[in-house]
Scaffold this motif. Structure first.
Motif, PDB file in Angstrom:
ATOM      1  N   GLY A   5      11.040 -19.688 -27.029  1.00 35.68           N
ATOM      2  CA  GLY A   5      11.807 -18.812 -26.088  1.00 35.68           C
ATOM      3  C   GLY A   5      11.516 -17.443 -26.528  1.00 35.68           C
ATOM      4  N   HIS A   6      11.803 -16.716 -25.298  1.00 35.52           N
ATOM      5  CA  HIS A   6      11.659 -15.166 -25.742  1.00 35.52           C
ATOM      6  C   HIS A   6      13.057 -14.798 -26.518  1.00 35.52           C
ATOM      7  CE1 HIS A   6      10.833 -10.992 -25.690  1.00 35.52           C
ATOM      8  NE2 HIS A   6      12.327 -10.719 -24.908  1.00 35.52           N
ATOM      9  N   SER A   7      14.026 -14.960 -25.746  1.00 36.30           N
ATOM     10  CA  SER A   7      15.591 -14.670 -26.396  1.00 36.30           C
ATOM     11  C   SER A   7      16.192 -15.191 -27.379  1.00 36.30           C
ATOM     12  CB  SER A   7      16.560 -14.486 -25.075  1.00 36.30           C
ATOM     13  OG  SER A   7      16.669 -15.720 -24.496  1.00 36.30           O
ATOM     14  N   HIS A   8      15.600 -16.670 -27.616  1.00 37.13           N
ATOM     15  CA  HIS A   8      16.453 -17.395 -28.687  1.00 37.13           C
ATOM     16  C   HIS A   8      17.753 -17.719 -28.193  1.00 37.13           C
ATOM     17  CE1 HIS A   8      17.595 -19.272 -32.580  1.00 37.13           C
ATOM     18  NE2 HIS A   8      16.386 -19.726 -32.307  1.00 37.13           N
ATOM     19  N   ALA A   9      18.001 -17.748 -26.842  1.00 39.63           N
ATOM     20  CA  ALA A   9      19.211 -18.038 -26.170  1.00 39.63           C
ATOM     21  C   ALA A   9      19.116 -19.569 -26.156  1.00 39.63           C
ATOM     22  CB  ALA A   9      19.397 -17.477 -24.798  1.00 39.63           C
ATOM     23  N   ASN A  10      20.488 -20.157 -25.988  1.00 39.71           N
ATOM     24  CA  ASN A  10      20.627 -21.963 -25.788  1.00 39.71           C
ATOM     25  C   ASN A  10      20.114 -21.888 -24.305  1.00 39.71           C
ATOM     26  OD1 ASN A  10      21.546 -24.178 -25.099  1.00 39.71           O
ATOM     27  ND2 ASN A  10      23.333 -23.787 -26.274  1.00 39.71           N
ATOM     28  N   LEU A  11      19.036 -22.212 -23.975  1.00 35.41           N
ATOM     29  CA  LEU A  11      18.406 -22.384 -22.641  1.00 35.41           C
ATOM     30  C   LEU A  11      19.136 -23.533 -21.773  1.00 35.41           C
ATOM     31  CD1 LEU A  11      14.586 -21.889 -23.219  1.00 35.41           C
ATOM     32  CD2 LEU A  11      16.350 -20.301 -22.840  1.00 35.41           C
ATOM     33  N   ALA A  12      19.681 -24.499 -22.550  1.00 40.64           N
ATOM     34  CA  ALA A  12      20.475 -25.533 -21.916  1.00 40.64           C
ATOM     35  C   ALA A  12      21.594 -25.134 -21.213  1.00 40.64           C
ATOM     36  CB  ALA A  12      20.904 -26.800 -22.936  1.00 40.64           C
ATOM     37  N   LEU A  13      22.213 -24.056 -21.536  1.00 44.74           N
ATOM     38  CA  LEU A  13      23.180 -23.222 -20.735  1.00 44.74           C
ATOM     39  C   LEU A  13      22.933 -22.204 -19.609  1.00 44.74           C
ATOM     40  CD1 LEU A  13      25.607 -22.420 -23.827  1.00 44.74           C
ATOM     41  CD2 LEU A  13      25.654 -24.668 -22.243  1.00 44.74           C
ATOM     42  N   GLN A  14      21.559 -22.052 -19.352  1.00 43.03           N
ATOM     43  CA  GLN A  14      21.136 -21.077 -18.434  1.00 43.03           C
ATOM     44  C   GLN A  14      20.640 -22.076 -17.162  1.00 43.03           C
ATOM     45  OE1 GLN A  14      18.225 -18.612 -19.825  1.00 43.03           O
ATOM     46  NE2 GLN A  14      19.705 -17.490 -21.397  1.00 43.03           N
ATOM     47  N   SER A  15      20.479 -21.374 -16.174  1.00 38.56           N
ATOM     48  CA  SER A  15      19.837 -22.000 -14.996  1.00 38.56           C
ATOM     49  C   SER A  15      18.493 -22.129 -15.269  1.00 38.56           C
ATOM     50  CB  SER A  15      19.884 -21.156 -13.870  1.00 38.56           C
ATOM     51  OG  SER A  15      18.786 -20.106 -13.933  1.00 38.56           O
ATOM     52  N   THR A  16      17.852 -23.391 -14.731  1.00 39.00           N
ATOM     53  CA  THR A  16      16.297 -23.752 -14.916  1.00 39.00           C
ATOM     54  C   THR A  16      15.783 -22.532 -14.703  1.00 39.00           C
ATOM     55  OG1 THR A  16      16.243 -24.975 -12.903  1.00 39.00           O
ATOM     56  CG2 THR A  16      16.799 -26.242 -14.879  1.00 39.00           C
ATOM     57  N   THR A  17      15.761 -21.818 -13.464  1.00 35.07           N
ATOM     58  CA  THR A  17      15.018 -20.784 -13.300  1.00 35.07           C
ATOM     59  C   THR A  17      15.087 -19.743 -14.460  1.00 35.07           C
ATOM     60  OG1 THR A  17      15.421 -21.118 -10.860  1.00 35.07           O
ATOM     61  CG2 THR A  17      14.406 -18.795 -11.858  1.00 35.07           C
ATOM     62  N   ASP A  18      16.119 -19.257 -14.924  1.00 37.37           N
ATOM     63  CA  ASP A  18      16.031 -18.341 -16.071  1.00 37.37           C
ATOM     64  C   ASP A  18      15.536 -18.751 -17.223  1.00 37.37           C
ATOM     65  OD1 ASP A  18      17.443 -16.528 -14.526  1.00 37.37           O
ATOM     66  OD2 ASP A  18      19.444 -17.089 -15.364  1.00 37.37           O
ATOM     67  N   ALA A  19      15.651 -20.243 -17.696  1.00 40.54           N
ATOM     68  CA  ALA A  19      15.202 -20.752 -18.629  1.00 40.54           C
ATOM     69  C   ALA A  19      13.758 -21.064 -18.818  1.00 40.54           C
ATOM     70  CB  ALA A  19      15.506 -22.199 -18.971  1.00 40.54           C
ATOM     71  N   VAL A  20      13.016 -21.211 -17.585  1.00 41.08           N
ATOM     72  CA  VAL A  20      11.611 -21.167 -17.399  1.00 41.08           C
ATOM     73  C   VAL A  20      10.895 -19.686 -17.525  1.00 41.08           C
ATOM     74  CG1 VAL A  20       9.838 -21.623 -15.743  1.00 41.08           C
ATOM     75  CG2 VAL A  20      11.583 -23.120 -16.026  1.00 41.08           C
ATOM     76  N   PHE A  21      11.794 -18.729 -16.869  1.00 43.05           N
ATOM     77  CA  PHE A  21      11.422 -17.369 -17.076  1.00 43.05           C
ATOM     78  C   PHE A  21      11.190 -16.979 -18.427  1.00 43.05           C
ATOM     79  CE2 PHE A  21      12.507 -12.724 -17.375  1.00 43.05           C
ATOM     80  CZ  PHE A  21      11.285 -12.335 -16.575  1.00 43.05           C
ATOM     81  N   ASP A  22      12.295 -17.370 -19.342  1.00 47.59           N
ATOM     82  CA  ASP A  22      12.358 -16.868 -20.591  1.00 47.59           C
ATOM     83  C   ASP A  22      10.992 -17.536 -21.448  1.00 47.59           C
ATOM     84  OD1 ASP A  22      14.421 -15.899 -22.663  1.00 47.59           O
ATOM     85  OD2 ASP A  22      13.423 -17.638 -23.728  1.00 47.59           O
ATOM     86  N   ILE A  23      10.633 -18.848 -21.200  1.00 52.44           N
ATOM     87  CA  ILE A  23       9.762 -19.360 -21.600  1.00 52.44           C
ATOM     88  C   ILE A  23       8.274 -18.554 -21.350  1.00 52.44           C
ATOM     89  CG2 ILE A  23       8.229 -21.557 -21.921  1.00 52.44           C
ATOM     90  CD1 ILE A  23      11.200 -22.885 -21.850  1.00 52.44           C
ATOM     91  N   ARG A  24       8.057 -18.450 -20.106  1.00 53.78           N
ATOM     92  CA  ARG A  24       6.951 -17.761 -19.523  1.00 53.78           C
ATOM     93  C   ARG A  24       6.802 -16.376 -20.302  1.00 53.78           C
ATOM     94  NH1 ARG A  24       6.872 -19.524 -13.219  1.00 53.78           N
ATOM     95  NH2 ARG A  24       6.533 -21.904 -13.533  1.00 53.78           N
ATOM     96  N   ARG A  25       7.991 -15.873 -20.505  1.00 52.28           N
ATOM     97  CA  ARG A  25       8.009 -14.360 -21.094  1.00 52.28           C
ATOM     98  C   ARG A  25       7.457 -14.472 -22.598  1.00 52.28           C
ATOM     99  NH1 ARG A  25      12.614  -9.657 -21.531  1.00 52.28           N
ATOM    100  NH2 ARG A  25      11.482  -8.143 -22.719  1.00 52.28           N
ATOM    101  N   ASN A  26       8.078 -15.527 -23.277  1.00 58.33           N
ATOM    102  CA  ASN A  26       7.471 -15.834 -24.510  1.00 58.33           C
ATOM    103  C   ASN A  26       6.034 -16.076 -24.657  1.00 58.33           C
ATOM    104  OD1 ASN A  26       8.430 -18.695 -26.728  1.00 58.33           O
ATOM    105  ND2 ASN A  26       7.884 -16.585 -27.621  1.00 58.33           N
TER     106      ASN A  26
END
Length: 205
Positions: free
Chosen positions: A46-67
């Motif tokens: 992930g880019h932010s190292h945030a807990n992606l399970a607590l985010q919307s799936t849209t935000d989680a996928v965006f974070d991984i794509r940025r990574n």
């Protein structure tokens, strides 16, 4: 690891580069390129190292794509599509969203991987200053040697005075123990492709 002639998977959270963390200062772009040139696998965290399970799936996928995009810029090519969940946390919705985004996803559940394993919930054994973690890892490797399987070992830092999340260089002697049991030692991506039919595989991340 270089002295033993083995490579590891480095799960990199691109938003943390050069920052101080509970496990020490995070590596920089030059070090990432150096590791890749040395045969190590540069994988996703992930880019932010945030807990992606607590985010919307849209935000989680965006974070991984940025990574993926930021590591691609550093490497001059795409990074490995193998992913480690920040904090080991996931959800059914997140796993569903990741199906077309990553090749595998690793958690922190202490279990070996075998036939029929959920590729988006790979088990792994942590190595830390607590001797019990090393004992669990060694028992898992011995079990895989007898019955087959894939054991992933992970830690956060390696130093003579490690953080609470890391190990000393001496602990990596576990890899020699794996060899003595007949295991092949390789990065996660390589193991993922070659696991079928192998008696025992150990990956270090």
């Amino acid at each position: 690891m270089a002295a033993q002639g083995v490579s590891a998977s480095w799960y990199v959270a691109s938003g943390l580069l050069r920052k101080d963390s509970p496990s020490g200062r995070i590596l920089d772009a030059a070090r990432i390129r150096e590791l890749a040139a040395g045969g190590h696998e540069i994988a996703l965290h992930g880019h932010s190292h945030a807990n992606l399970a607590l985010q919307s799936t849209t935000d989680a996928v965006f974070d991984i794509r940025r990574n993926i995009n930021e590591l691609s810029d550093i490497l001059g090519r795409s990074p490995s599509k193998h992913f480690a969940y920040p904090y080991g946390e996931t959800s059914v919705a997140l796993k569903r969203a990741l199906r077309g985004e990553v090749a595998s996803a690793r958690g922190i559940r202490a279990q070996s991987n075998g036939e029929g394993q959920d590729r988006l919930q790979l088990g792994a054994y942590e190595l830390s200053p607590d001797p019990a973690t090393c004992s669990r890892a060694e028992a898992a490797m011995a079990q895989a040697a007898r019955h087959g399987g894939w054991v992933v070992l992970f830690t956060h830092d390696v130093a003579h005075e490690p953080s609470p999340y890391g190990v000393t260089p001496q602990v990596l002697a576990q890899l020699e123990r794996a060899r003595s049991l007949g295991a092949r030692i390789m990065p996660v991506g390589e193991a993922f492709l070659t696991l079928a039919g192998q008696p025992a595989v150990v990956s270090f991340a």
